[in-house]
Structure formats: C-alpha cells, structure tokens
Design a protein around this motif. Structure first.
Motif, PDB file in Angstrom:
ATOM      1  N   SER A   1       0.842  -1.197   0.000  1.00  0.00           N
ATOM      2  CA  SER A   1       0.000   0.000   0.000  1.00  0.00           C
ATOM      3  C   SER A   1       0.881   1.253   0.000  1.00  0.00           C
ATOM      4  CB  SER A   1      -0.928   0.018   1.213  1.00  0.00           C
ATOM      5  OG  SER A   1      -0.179   0.045   2.414  1.00  0.00           O
ATOM      6  N   GLU A   2       0.288   2.361  -0.406  1.00  0.00           N
ATOM      7  CA  GLU A   2       0.966   3.652  -0.397  1.00  0.00           C
ATOM      8  C   GLU A   2       0.392   4.491   0.734  1.00  0.00           C
ATOM      9  OE1 GLU A   2       1.510   7.668  -3.188  1.00  0.00           O
ATOM     10  OE2 GLU A   2       0.303   5.977  -3.899  1.00  0.00           O
ATOM     11  N   CYS A   3       1.278   5.170   1.465  1.00  0.00           N
ATOM     12  CA  CYS A   3       0.817   6.081   2.519  1.00  0.00           C
ATOM     13  C   CYS A   3       0.465   7.411   1.866  1.00  0.00           C
ATOM     14  CB  CYS A   3       1.899   6.278   3.578  1.00  0.00           C
ATOM     15  SG  CYS A   3       1.402   7.400   4.905  1.00  0.00           S
ATOM     16  N   LEU A   4      -0.823   7.746   1.875  1.00  0.00           N
ATOM     17  CA  LEU A   4      -1.275   8.994   1.264  1.00  0.00           C
ATOM     18  C   LEU A   4      -1.265  10.162   2.249  1.00  0.00           C
ATOM     19  CD1 LEU A   4      -4.329   7.762  -0.866  1.00  0.00           C
ATOM     20  CD2 LEU A   4      -1.907   7.896  -1.496  1.00  0.00           C
ATOM     21  N   TYR A   5      -1.333   9.826   3.529  1.00  0.00           N
ATOM     22  CA  TYR A   5      -1.331  10.893   4.531  1.00  0.00           C
ATOM     23  C   TYR A   5      -0.825  10.348   5.854  1.00  0.00           C
ATOM     24  CZ  TYR A   5      -2.740  14.489   7.817  1.00  0.00           C
ATOM     25  OH  TYR A   5      -2.704  15.448   8.797  1.00  0.00           O
ATOM     26  N   VAL A   6       0.034  11.126   6.502  1.00  0.00           N
ATOM     27  CA  VAL A   6       0.387  10.875   7.902  1.00  0.00           C
ATOM     28  C   VAL A   6       0.806  12.212   8.503  1.00  0.00           C
ATOM     29  CG1 VAL A   6       2.808  10.263   7.385  1.00  0.00           C
ATOM     30  CG2 VAL A   6       1.756   9.507   9.534  1.00  0.00           C
ATOM     31  N   GLY A   7       0.347  12.472   9.702  1.00  0.00           N
ATOM     32  CA  GLY A   7       0.692  13.713  10.385  1.00  0.00           C
ATOM     33  C   GLY A   7       1.794  13.502  11.396  1.00  0.00           C
ATOM     34  N   ASP A   8       2.249  14.592  11.972  1.00  0.00           N
ATOM     35  CA  ASP A   8       3.246  14.563  13.029  1.00  0.00           C
ATOM     36  C   ASP A   8       2.765  15.526  14.100  1.00  0.00           C
ATOM     37  OD1 ASP A   8       6.339  14.002  13.751  1.00  0.00           O
ATOM     38  OD2 ASP A   8       5.883  16.091  14.183  1.00  0.00           O
ATOM     39  N   THR A   9       3.027  15.220  15.359  1.00  0.00           N
ATOM     40  CA  THR A   9       2.511  16.070  16.434  1.00  0.00           C
ATOM     41  C   THR A   9       3.065  17.486  16.375  1.00  0.00           C
ATOM     42  OG1 THR A   9       4.246  15.179  17.868  1.00  0.00           O
ATOM     43  CG2 THR A   9       2.062  14.197  18.059  1.00  0.00           C
ATOM     44  N   ILE A  10       4.192  17.670  15.679  1.00  0.00           N
ATOM     45  CA  ILE A  10       4.753  19.019  15.522  1.00  0.00           C
ATOM     46  C   ILE A  10       4.684  19.472  14.066  1.00  0.00           C
ATOM     47  CG2 ILE A  10       6.876  20.400  15.667  1.00  0.00           C
ATOM     48  CD1 ILE A  10       7.632  18.795  18.132  1.00  0.00           C
ATOM     49  N   ALA A  11       5.126  18.603  13.143  1.00  0.00           N
ATOM     50  CA  ALA A  11       5.191  18.991  11.727  1.00  0.00           C
ATOM     51  C   ALA A  11       3.836  18.936  11.030  1.00  0.00           C
ATOM     52  CB  ALA A  11       6.180  18.090  10.994  1.00  0.00           C
ATOM     53  N   LYS A  12       2.800  18.443  11.729  1.00  0.00           N
ATOM     54  CA  LYS A  12       1.438  18.337  11.188  1.00  0.00           C
ATOM     55  C   LYS A  12       1.431  17.445   9.940  1.00  0.00           C
ATOM     56  CE  LYS A  12      -0.065  20.964  14.497  1.00  0.00           C
ATOM     57  NZ  LYS A  12      -0.709  20.342  15.652  1.00  0.00           N
ATOM     58  N   ASP A  13       1.223  18.017   8.747  1.00  0.00           N
ATOM     59  CA  ASP A  13       1.117  17.211   7.536  1.00  0.00           C
ATOM     60  C   ASP A  13       2.505  16.770   7.068  1.00  0.00           C
ATOM     61  OD1 ASP A  13      -1.542  17.840   7.733  1.00  0.00           O
ATOM     62  OD2 ASP A  13      -1.501  19.360   6.169  1.00  0.00           O
ATOM     63  N   LEU A  14       2.996  15.662   7.609  1.00  0.00           N
ATOM     64  CA  LEU A  14       4.322  15.171   7.249  1.00  0.00           C
ATOM     65  C   LEU A  14       4.309  14.639   5.818  1.00  0.00           C
ATOM     66  CD1 LEU A  14       7.117  14.824   8.653  1.00  0.00           C
ATOM     67  CD2 LEU A  14       6.471  12.444   9.058  1.00  0.00           C
ATOM     68  N   VAL A  15       3.296  13.824   5.504  1.00  0.00           N
ATOM     69  CA  VAL A  15       3.087  13.316   4.143  1.00  0.00           C
ATOM     70  C   VAL A  15       1.635  13.585   3.774  1.00  0.00           C
ATOM     71  CG1 VAL A  15       2.943  11.245   2.700  1.00  0.00           C
ATOM     72  CG2 VAL A  15       4.860  11.528   4.280  1.00  0.00           C
ATOM     73  N   LYS A  16       1.405  14.195   2.624  1.00  0.00           N
ATOM     74  CA  LYS A  16       0.037  14.484   2.197  1.00  0.00           C
ATOM     75  C   LYS A  16      -0.007  14.493   0.670  1.00  0.00           C
ATOM     76  CE  LYS A  16      -3.828  17.625   3.194  1.00  0.00           C
ATOM     77  NZ  LYS A  16      -4.215  18.855   3.907  1.00  0.00           N
ATOM     78  N   ASN A  17      -0.425  13.371   0.077  1.00  0.00           N
ATOM     79  CA  ASN A  17      -0.511  13.244  -1.368  1.00  0.00           C
ATOM     80  C   ASN A  17      -1.873  13.752  -1.830  1.00  0.00           C
ATOM     81  OD1 ASN A  17      -0.624  12.476  -4.060  1.00  0.00           O
ATOM     82  ND2 ASN A  17       0.372  10.491  -3.712  1.00  0.00           N
ATOM     83  N   GLU A  18      -1.982  15.071  -1.955  1.00  0.00           N
ATOM     84  CA  GLU A  18      -3.273  15.681  -2.263  1.00  0.00           C
ATOM     85  C   GLU A  18      -3.789  15.262  -3.636  1.00  0.00           C
ATOM     86  OE1 GLU A  18      -3.872  19.755  -1.517  1.00  0.00           O
ATOM     87  OE2 GLU A  18      -2.642  19.830   0.290  1.00  0.00           O
ATOM     88  N   ASP A  19      -2.889  15.117  -4.610  1.00  0.00           N
ATOM     89  CA  ASP A  19      -3.323  14.744  -5.963  1.00  0.00           C
ATOM     90  C   ASP A  19      -4.015  13.378  -5.955  1.00  0.00           C
ATOM     91  OD1 ASP A  19      -2.315  17.081  -6.955  1.00  0.00           O
ATOM     92  OD2 ASP A  19      -0.413  16.206  -7.621  1.00  0.00           O
ATOM     93  N   LYS A  20      -3.408  12.412  -5.268  1.00  0.00           N
ATOM     94  CA  LYS A  20      -3.986  11.064  -5.228  1.00  0.00           C
ATOM     95  C   LYS A  20      -5.273  11.049  -4.418  1.00  0.00           C
ATOM     96  CE  LYS A  20      -3.942   6.689  -6.247  1.00  0.00           C
ATOM     97  NZ  LYS A  20      -4.071   6.235  -7.650  1.00  0.00           N
ATOM     98  N   LEU A  21      -5.302  11.776  -3.324  1.00  0.00           N
ATOM     99  CA  LEU A  21      -6.507  11.842  -2.498  1.00  0.00           C
ATOM    100  C   LEU A  21      -7.673  12.426  -3.291  1.00  0.00           C
ATOM    101  CD1 LEU A  21      -4.906  13.068   0.853  1.00  0.00           C
ATOM    102  CD2 LEU A  21      -6.044  10.873   0.518  1.00  0.00           C
ATOM    103  N   ARG A  22      -7.395  13.493  -4.029  1.00  0.00           N
ATOM    104  CA  ARG A  22      -8.449  14.099  -4.853  1.00  0.00           C
ATOM    105  C   ARG A  22      -8.890  13.139  -5.965  1.00  0.00           C
ATOM    106  NH1 ARG A  22      -5.525  19.129  -4.225  1.00  0.00           N
ATOM    107  NH2 ARG A  22      -6.736  20.555  -2.915  1.00  0.00           N
TER     108      ARG A  22
END
Length: 306
Positions: free
Chosen positions: A182-203
């Motif tokens: 699987s591909e990780c499309l989103y993961v946050g961080d308690t400080i960096a917030k949106d660490l990974v965010k593949n907006e194109d794939k999510l849309r």
C-alpha cells in the motif's frame, strides 16, 4: 523600572526580535525564571513548566489574565522563537501531551541571573558570542530525539512521543502485514502536522481535502484491492467511534474505493480503556500483538476454522 520593563531590557540586550519583546513575551520570560515583582534576578530558576502554568503565574503574580485559548498564541509567538534561539528547551514529549514542558537553558539562566549586577555586561557578551553554537547544540539535541521512519521509500523523522511511536509502528508493522504494497497517502506529526500528504492522489480518489485536525492519523491505499485504510493512532484520545466514522464518511462521500476503519493501540491495556466506545464494523490493531487484528462484528468472518 518594573519587572516587565526589566524583562524587556533583557530580551532587547540579548538581541531578541522586536516582536518577541512584547508584554506577553516578557511575562512568559518572568514565568520561566520564576521572578516575582520584588525578586532579584539572581534568584532566577529554570524549573520545567507548561504554558498553562505560564498563564496561571502571570495572573497570580502580575494580575494580567490570558485566556486558556491563548495557549497556541503563546506557543507560536514566544515559546517557538525562544526555543529556536536556544533560550529555552522542551522536554521532548509530543506537544499534545499534558506533560509537555519548557524551561530556560542552563546557559540562558546563568546569563539572566547576572542582570542588575556588575557582571551583566560580560555575561551578556559571553552568551551572545556563543549564541550560534548554542542554537546548533540544542537543535542537534532535538534532532537526536526524533524517530526515523521510511514512508513510501523516503526517509522521514517523527517528533518524539507515544503517539508518533505508534504511527511509526502502523507504517512499519501494520501496513506490511495487513495492507501490503500500500501507499501512505497521509500521515501527520505532532509538531510537523502534515508530514506526508498526497493531495493529488486523495483528490483522484474523490477525497475531500480538509484541515489537519479532521484527517485520520494515517491513510493507506492499496491499488491492488482498491481499499483505503483509515487508521487512528490512539494513546489517549481519538478512536474510531461512531461520530468519528461519520466525520470521515462526510469527507469521503465521493470515494468509491473500499473503506477500512482501524483503531491502533500500543497495548491491550489501552485498548480495554476504549473498547466500549469503538464503532461496529471497524478493526483494532495492537502494536504489542502485531500479527493479529480484532474485527468488531462476527457475522462477516464467522465460520469454521480451516
């Protein structure tokens, strides 16, 4: 000269940017060093304190009230800049932990204790002369506490804390077992917030891109199965309760991929705390037992063992 003006003088002479010489930042400094109206600066100390403690200290000792909802303003306008300038350090916990605290660095404390004495000029100059090396030293200290993690073949680091430790386990232990390839499309961080965010794939999948605090902690996508895994990393709050499922359903109303809702816990003890609130037709994964999953409903998988 009042204590707040003395605090402002200290910040000014230590070459803090003008924005960080505001009344609020001065009160933050006074709380950090535990200096009251009649105290001498040589009595300054650097005990660990929370932003909540800063607000209470300012009200109790200086009669100035800041609302509890101003904590984020204090964090961004004072604490963030003071930490980057190596005036203060944090205790390395996640920022959303109730035990997250700050204190003055030992070097800054020794300098400030000299204010109002003959030794102030020399102490100030010494601090300024080694300021850049202190910034590097404390930045390295924060970096050393971070947790390395590989996401989609790229190396990242998570900020320290239980929540991020569990997210690391979700990506490194849960995904290979239950969402292979699987591909990780989103993961946050308690400080960096949106660490990974593949907006194109999510849309592309029909996902409604929303604010960070509405996103599940981890979103995985299996192209092979056309499944989306929505995983909540739960150490103290935020399991897959019916209300949470409804929020995610609203964000994914246009998504046709299969949806799998997972609540991840570090251990069985934490799972038991939340077991009565979890929504039916969701999954539970416990990092202490990485090879197993709990499905909340029997009919879907009910049948004899092979």
């Amino acid at each position: 000269m009042t204590k707040i003006e003395e605090a402002r003088t200290i910040l000014k002479e230590l070459r803090v940017p003008e924005k960080q010489q505001s009344d609020m930042c001065c009160y933050v400094l006074l709380a950090l060093v535990n200096i009251k109206k009649r105290d001498l600066w040589e009595e300054a100390s650097n005990e660990w304190i929370r932003i909540h403690d800063v607000i209470a200290y300012t009200k109790d000792n200086y009669g100035v009230t800041y609302a509890e909802n101003s904590r984020e303003t204090i964090r961004k306008q004072a604490m963030h800049h003071f930490r980057n300038a190596a005036f203060i350090e944090d205790n390395g916990l996640a920022t959303n932990s109730p035990n997250y605290r700050y204190r003055l660095t030992d070097e800054a404390l020794r300098t400030i204790q000299q204010f109002g004495t003959k030794g102030w000029g020399a102490a100030r100059n010494t601090f300024l002369s080694m300021h850049e090396s202190l910034i590097d030293q404390y930045a390295s200290k924060r970096t050393m506490r971070k947790m390395p993690v590989s996401i989609n073949g790229t190396d990242f680091t998570f900020s320290p804390g239980k929540h991020n430790a569990l997210q690391k386990a979700i990506i490194e232990e849960f995904a290979p077992r239950f969402a292979p390839n699987s591909e990780c499309l989103y993961v946050g961080d308690t400080i960096a917030k949106d660490l990974v965010k593949n907006e194109d794939k999510l849309r592309e999948l029909g996902f409604e891109i929303t604010l960070h605090d509405k996103m599940p902690d981890v979103v995985l996508y299996s192209t092979e199965k056309n499944w989306l895994f929505f995983v909540e990393s739960v150490t103290s709050v935020g399991p897959m309760e019916p209300k949470r499922i409804k929020e995610i359903e609203q964000m994914t109303a246009n998504v046709t991929a299969g949806k799998v809702y997972v609540t991840a816990f570090l251990d069985f003890k934490t799972f038991k705390k939340f077991s009565e609130t979890l929504a039916w037709e969701t999954e539970v994964w416990i990092a202490d037992m990485p090879d197993h999953m709990i499905h909340l409903n029997g009919d879907k998988f009910l049948g004899p063992r092979r």
